[in-house]
Design a protein around this motif. Structure first.
Motif, PDB file in Angstrom:
ATOM      1  N   PRO A 264     -20.021  54.074  40.390  1.00 31.93           N
ATOM      2  CA  PRO A 264     -21.051  54.437  41.380  1.00 31.93           C
ATOM      3  C   PRO A 264     -22.374  53.701  41.165  1.00 31.93           C
ATOM      4  O   PRO A 264     -23.063  53.365  42.124  1.00 31.93           O
ATOM      5  CB  PRO A 264     -21.212  55.948  41.170  1.00 31.93           C
ATOM      6  CG  PRO A 264     -20.743  56.189  39.772  1.00 31.93           C
ATOM      7  CD  PRO A 264     -19.655  55.203  39.529  1.00 31.93           C
ATOM      8  N   THR A 265     -22.720  53.432  39.913  1.00 27.26           N
ATOM      9  CA  THR A 265     -23.984  52.733  39.632  1.00 27.26           C
ATOM     10  C   THR A 265     -23.923  51.295  40.126  1.00 27.26           C
ATOM     11  O   THR A 265     -24.902  50.779  40.692  1.00 27.26           O
ATOM     12  CB  THR A 265     -24.272  52.753  38.127  1.00 27.26           C
ATOM     13  OG1 THR A 265     -24.180  54.092  37.632  1.00 27.26           O
ATOM     14  CG2 THR A 265     -25.665  52.215  37.842  1.00 27.26           C
ATOM     15  N   LEU A 266     -22.799  50.642  39.918  1.00 27.16           N
ATOM     16  CA  LEU A 266     -22.647  49.263  40.377  1.00 27.16           C
ATOM     17  C   LEU A 266     -22.712  49.182  41.898  1.00 27.16           C
ATOM     18  O   LEU A 266     -23.372  48.294  42.458  1.00 27.16           O
ATOM     19  CB  LEU A 266     -21.325  48.694  39.874  1.00 27.16           C
ATOM     20  CG  LEU A 266     -21.015  47.228  40.205  1.00 27.16           C
ATOM     21  CD1 LEU A 266     -22.063  46.316  39.599  1.00 27.16           C
ATOM     22  CD2 LEU A 266     -19.627  46.836  39.711  1.00 27.16           C
ATOM     23  N   LEU A 267     -22.055  50.104  42.589  1.00 28.64           N
ATOM     24  CA  LEU A 267     -22.073  50.095  44.051  1.00 28.64           C
ATOM     25  C   LEU A 267     -23.443  50.451  44.601  1.00 28.64           C
ATOM     26  O   LEU A 267     -23.775  50.088  45.737  1.00 28.64           O
ATOM     27  CB  LEU A 267     -21.029  51.078  44.595  1.00 28.64           C
ATOM     28  CG  LEU A 267     -19.560  50.645  44.472  1.00 28.64           C
ATOM     29  CD1 LEU A 267     -18.647  51.760  44.952  1.00 28.64           C
ATOM     30  CD2 LEU A 267     -19.304  49.373  45.263  1.00 28.64           C
ATOM     31  N   ALA A 268     -24.251  51.171  43.811  1.00 28.34           N
ATOM     32  CA  ALA A 268     -25.589  51.552  44.267  1.00 28.34           C
ATOM     33  C   ALA A 268     -26.580  50.398  44.187  1.00 28.34           C
ATOM     34  O   ALA A 268     -27.664  50.470  44.786  1.00 28.34           O
ATOM     35  CB  ALA A 268     -26.103  52.725  43.444  1.00 28.34           C
ATOM     36  N   ALA A 269     -26.219  49.326  43.469  1.00 29.16           N
ATOM     37  CA  ALA A 269     -27.107  48.156  43.384  1.00 29.16           C
ATOM     38  C   ALA A 269     -27.267  47.531  44.767  1.00 29.16           C
ATOM     39  O   ALA A 269     -26.328  47.483  45.560  1.00 29.16           O
ATOM     40  CB  ALA A 269     -26.547  47.132  42.405  1.00 29.16           C
ATOM     41  N   ILE A 270     -28.454  47.062  45.061  1.00 31.08           N
ATOM     42  CA  ILE A 270     -28.773  46.537  46.387  1.00 31.08           C
ATOM     43  C   ILE A 270     -27.963  45.276  46.666  1.00 31.08           C
ATOM     44  O   ILE A 270     -27.940  44.336  45.862  1.00 31.08           O
ATOM     45  CB  ILE A 270     -30.275  46.229  46.490  1.00 31.08           C
ATOM     46  CG1 ILE A 270     -31.083  47.514  46.309  1.00 31.08           C
ATOM     47  CG2 ILE A 270     -30.612  45.577  47.822  1.00 31.08           C
ATOM     48  CD1 ILE A 270     -32.568  47.294  46.207  1.00 31.08           C
ATOM     49  N   GLY A 271     -27.262  45.266  47.795  1.00 30.61           N
ATOM     50  CA  GLY A 271     -26.488  44.113  48.212  1.00 30.61           C
ATOM     51  C   GLY A 271     -25.090  44.045  47.635  1.00 30.61           C
ATOM     52  O   GLY A 271     -24.354  43.088  47.907  1.00 30.61           O
ATOM     53  N   VAL A 272     -24.690  45.044  46.839  1.00 29.66           N
ATOM     54  CA  VAL A 272     -23.371  45.035  46.208  1.00 29.66           C
ATOM     55  C   VAL A 272     -22.420  45.919  47.008  1.00 29.66           C
ATOM     56  O   VAL A 272     -22.643  47.117  47.150  1.00 29.66           O
ATOM     57  CB  VAL A 272     -23.435  45.536  44.750  1.00 29.66           C
ATOM     58  CG1 VAL A 272     -22.041  45.567  44.136  1.00 29.66           C
ATOM     59  CG2 VAL A 272     -24.356  44.648  43.933  1.00 29.66           C
ATOM     60  N   GLY A 273     -21.364  45.311  47.533  1.00 29.64           N
ATOM     61  CA  GLY A 273     -20.343  46.048  48.257  1.00 29.64           C
ATOM     62  C   GLY A 273     -19.055  46.085  47.463  1.00 29.64           C
ATOM     63  O   GLY A 273     -19.005  45.703  46.288  1.00 29.64           O
ATOM     64  N   THR A 274     -17.999  46.526  48.130  1.00 31.32           N
ATOM     65  CA  THR A 274     -16.706  46.649  47.451  1.00 31.32           C
ATOM     66  C   THR A 274     -16.197  45.309  46.951  1.00 31.32           C
ATOM     67  O   THR A 274     -15.688  45.208  45.826  1.00 31.32           O
ATOM     68  CB  THR A 274     -15.680  47.267  48.408  1.00 31.32           C
ATOM     69  OG1 THR A 274     -16.154  48.532  48.858  1.00 31.32           O
ATOM     70  CG2 THR A 274     -14.347  47.456  47.727  1.00 31.32           C
ATOM     71  N   GLU A 275     -16.316  44.284  47.767  1.00 33.69           N
ATOM     72  CA  GLU A 275     -15.801  42.961  47.384  1.00 33.69           C
ATOM     73  C   GLU A 275     -16.541  42.418  46.166  1.00 33.69           C
ATOM     74  O   GLU A 275     -15.918  41.952  45.200  1.00 33.69           O
ATOM     75  CB  GLU A 275     -15.924  41.995  48.552  1.00 33.69           C
ATOM     76  CG  GLU A 275     -15.486  40.574  48.256  1.00 33.69           C
ATOM     77  CD  GLU A 275     -14.014  40.472  47.881  1.00 33.69           C
ATOM     78  OE1 GLU A 275     -13.659  39.511  47.164  1.00 33.69           O
ATOM     79  OE2 GLU A 275     -13.226  41.338  48.292  1.00 33.69           O
ATOM     80  N   ALA A 276     -17.871  42.459  46.193  1.00 33.96           N
ATOM     81  CA  ALA A 276     -18.650  41.930  45.068  1.00 33.96           C
ATOM     82  C   ALA A 276     -18.421  42.754  43.805  1.00 33.96           C
ATOM     83  O   ALA A 276     -18.263  42.204  42.715  1.00 33.96           O
ATOM     84  CB  ALA A 276     -20.132  41.911  45.426  1.00 33.96           C
ATOM     85  N   ALA A 277     -18.395  44.077  43.943  1.00 37.80           N
ATOM     86  CA  ALA A 277     -18.184  44.940  42.776  1.00 37.80           C
ATOM     87  C   ALA A 277     -16.814  44.681  42.149  1.00 37.80           C
ATOM     88  O   ALA A 277     -16.685  44.607  40.923  1.00 37.80           O
ATOM     89  CB  ALA A 277     -18.322  46.409  43.183  1.00 37.80           C
ATOM     90  N   GLY A 278     -15.787  44.549  42.996  1.00 37.97           N
ATOM     91  CA  GLY A 278     -14.454  44.281  42.475  1.00 37.97           C
ATOM     92  C   GLY A 278     -14.377  42.962  41.737  1.00 37.97           C
ATOM     93  O   GLY A 278     -13.732  42.859  40.690  1.00 37.97           O
ATOM     94  N   GLN A 279     -15.042  41.941  42.261  1.00 39.83           N
ATOM     95  CA  GLN A 279     -15.015  40.628  41.611  1.00 39.83           C
ATOM     96  C   GLN A 279     -15.762  40.653  40.281  1.00 39.83           C
ATOM     97  O   GLN A 279     -15.283  40.110  39.280  1.00 39.83           O
ATOM     98  CB  GLN A 279     -15.630  39.575  42.530  1.00 39.83           C
ATOM     99  CG  GLN A 279     -15.639  38.166  41.936  1.00 39.83           C
ATOM    100  CD  GLN A 279     -14.259  37.685  41.584  1.00 39.83           C
ATOM    101  OE1 GLN A 279     -13.393  37.560  42.437  1.00 39.83           O
ATOM    102  NE2 GLN A 279     -14.022  37.409  40.306  1.00 39.83           N
ATOM    103  N   ILE A 280     -16.933  41.272  40.244  1.00 45.04           N
ATOM    104  CA  ILE A 280     -17.706  41.334  39.007  1.00 45.04           C
ATOM    105  C   ILE A 280     -16.942  42.113  37.939  1.00 45.04           C
ATOM    106  O   ILE A 280     -16.894  41.723  36.764  1.00 45.04           O
ATOM    107  CB  ILE A 280     -19.078  41.970  39.256  1.00 45.04           C
ATOM    108  CG1 ILE A 280     -19.899  41.112  40.233  1.00 45.04           C
ATOM    109  CG2 ILE A 280     -19.844  42.145  37.958  1.00 45.04           C
ATOM    110  CD1 ILE A 280     -20.134  39.690  39.775  1.00 45.04           C
TER     111      ILE A 280
END
Length: 348
Positions: free
Chosen positions: A224-240
């Motif tokens: 939840p913290t990663l997804l709450a970062a500004i500009g971070v969606g499912t695709e970016a979170a999954g890749q990181i």
């Protein structure tokens, strides 16, 4: 002693070195099965205390061996492919590669802890890999629809002209051949192939949507913290997540994450000129995800736009500013990953 393993699809070749002297104690081939992994570990332990094992291909053929060794509390380090010039000079064979892997682990040249293959991050990686294949097949199918239309009879081409992509797929999926037709009739075959391709696209759409739902559920639960970062969606979170791995402690700092994402600046100074240049290494997919986060923030995030204005006034170019922003984003993402993965480990 220290071990080294050259991994292959059907067999793994292992080598054992004396830790104090680097002397080769032996090498042997084992089947790439659960029984083979147990035999290999027993063989290595017969030489003495096993300090660590250098394994090639922990992300592919060596993943099963990595899991087995780690489950038995053996330290595993990832060994990259040997330098090509060195390989030309010394030759290549499975025993040589296994011994070189052991030497790399012993000398510290190979010190990277491989990503863990257990846990929700591995599930995210598998879902994303499958979805990527479905998206690629969907794109190819849509291109084939347009290719068939270009050579289709004029009445069919005119009837389907003017449709947007989604509407065109839906319309082609409803095409029906005549009640009685010949298989070698090109006009009827064009209608049948358009329907077949359109239904393939619809099936892939369902598969991609299902994968998106699964990713959303997993990421909302675990990051939840990663997804709450500004500009971070499912695709970016999954890749990181896929790039960093669930065992984040293998990255000693946010600078290490920046390095594997290809956003760590490289010194390019000379004489009186002090500057840094773009780092073209690292995971380019992760680099692309971070780049898109920065581009999204440039469009509507007020603090980012203010930072750009400030740095522009200082004489920085837009490319240099984006590189600085990408490095700052990695620092933010690393802290978010720390918070999320520590919670996941505590709950486990």
């Amino acid at each position: 002693m220290v071990g080294g393993v050259d991994t292959h699809k059907l067999t793994h070749h292992a080598a054992a070195l004396e830790a104090a002297t680097g002397q080769v104690l032996g090498d042997r081939e084992f089947p790439a099965t659960a029984a083979g992994y147990a035999q290999m570990l027993k063989w290595m332990l017969a030489f003495g205390v096993l300090i660590k094992v250098g394994v090639e291909g922990t992300g592919s053929f060596g993943s099963g061996l990595q899991r087995h060794l780690e489950s038995n509390q053996v330290l595993v380090v990832e060994v990259i492919r040997p330098n090509r010039q060195d390989r030309r000079a010394r030759g290549k064979s499975d025993p040589i590669d296994a011994i070189n892997a052991a030497r790399a682990a012993l000398s510290g040249t190979a010190s990277t802890i491989p990503k863990g293959r257990e846990g929700f991050v591995e599930a995210v990686r598998l879902i994303r890999a499958t979805r990527r294949g479905a998206a690629r097949a969907r794109r190819v199918a849509i291109q084939q629809i347009h290719g068939v239309l270009w050579g289709a009879p004029e009445d069919l081409r005119e009837r389907l002209a003017g449709y947007e992509r989604a509407a065109l797929v839906a319309r082609c999926a409803t095409l029906r051949p005549p009640a009685h037709f010949a298989l070698d009739d090109p006009a009827v075959t064009a209608r049948r192939m358009l329907r077949r391709l359109a239904r393939r696209v619809q099936q892939l759409d369902e598969e991609i949507a299902e994968a998106n739902d699964e990713l959303n559920l997993i990421l909302r639960q675990h990051t939840p913290t990663l997804l709450a970062a500004i500009g971070v969606g499912t695709e970016a979170a999954g890749q990181i997540l896929t790039t960093a791995g669930e065992n984040l402690d293998r990255l000693h700092s946010e600078a290490a994450l920046a390095r594997i994402c290809g956003v760590a600046p490289i010194p390019a100074s000379s004489g009186n000129t002090v500057r840094h240049r773009l780092h073209r290494g690292g995971d380019r997919a992760a680099n692309s995800a971070i780049h898109m986060i920065v581009i999204n923030r440039l469009r509507w995030h007020a603090p980012t736009r203010a930072y750009v204005a400030k740095r522009t006034a200082e004489g920085k170019t837009k490319k240099e500013i984006i590189r600085c922003l990408k490095r700052a984003v990695v620092r933010e993402l690393y802290r978010a990953l720390q918070a999320d993965l520590e919670i996941t480990l505590d709950s486990a």
